[in-house]
Scaffold this active site. Structure first.
Site: not given
Ligand code: RB5
Length: 147
Positions: A10-11, A67-70, A73, A100, A134-135
């Site tokens: 995303d952005h 994404c910003g934090t992952g 997503m 794993h 085993r996995h």
């Molecule tokens: C976008 O501002 C932010 O919320 C998105 O990239 C993401 O971090 C969400 O989990």
């Protein structure tokens, strides 16, 4: 045969995606960028769905979502049956996610980690394989438990 890799953001992950692309492009990698194409605000679930469909339609392929934090997503991707998405902030987890958990999607946070660490994590993820053994039975439980 080259490994097919889909990548999308995303952005919030756009900048890291542009920085990461040249680090993972290699003769043995067939990398396909599914967007987003700039830093204009978009909704990350749309890109998670787009990429995950391509991964599921292309046996043996892997995906990278940024994404910003992952977090967003990974939440979105893990709602899709057959997708095992791993949010990684270090290379050990990237290797273990493949070895794993047989993860087929790597999630990264563009506002959390820098490009060099992201490159290391992505290359580790893409070059690691599932250990099986085993996995296998544990991964099979995903389909049995979560329909
Ligand atoms: C976008 O501002 C932010 O919320 C998105 O990239 C993401 O971090 C969400 O989990």
């Amino acid at each position: 045969m080259a490994l097919r890799v889909f990548i999308a953001s995303d952005h919030g992950g756009f900048l890291l995606k542009t920085q990461l692309l040249p680090m993972i492009v290699a003769p043995d990698m067939d990398v396909i960028d599914l967007g987003t194409c700039d830093d204009k605000s978009v909704d990350y679930p749309d890109f998670a769905m787009l990429l995950c469909r391509r991964v599921l339609d292309t046996p043996g392929s892997l995906g990278i979502l940024i994404c910003g934090t992952g977090i967003g997503m990974s939440m979105a991707a893990n709602r899709i049956p057959g997708i095992r998405a791993a949010l990684c902030t270090d290379s050990y987890c990237a290797r273990m996610a493949r070895a794993h958990n047989n993860a087929n999607v790597l999630c990264l946070g563009g506002r959390v980690i820098g490009p060099n660490l992201a490159g290391d994590i992505a290359r580790t993820f893409l070059s690691s394989g599932f250990e099986g053994g085993r996995h296998e039975q544990r991964i099979a439980r995903f389909d049995a438990c979560f329909k």
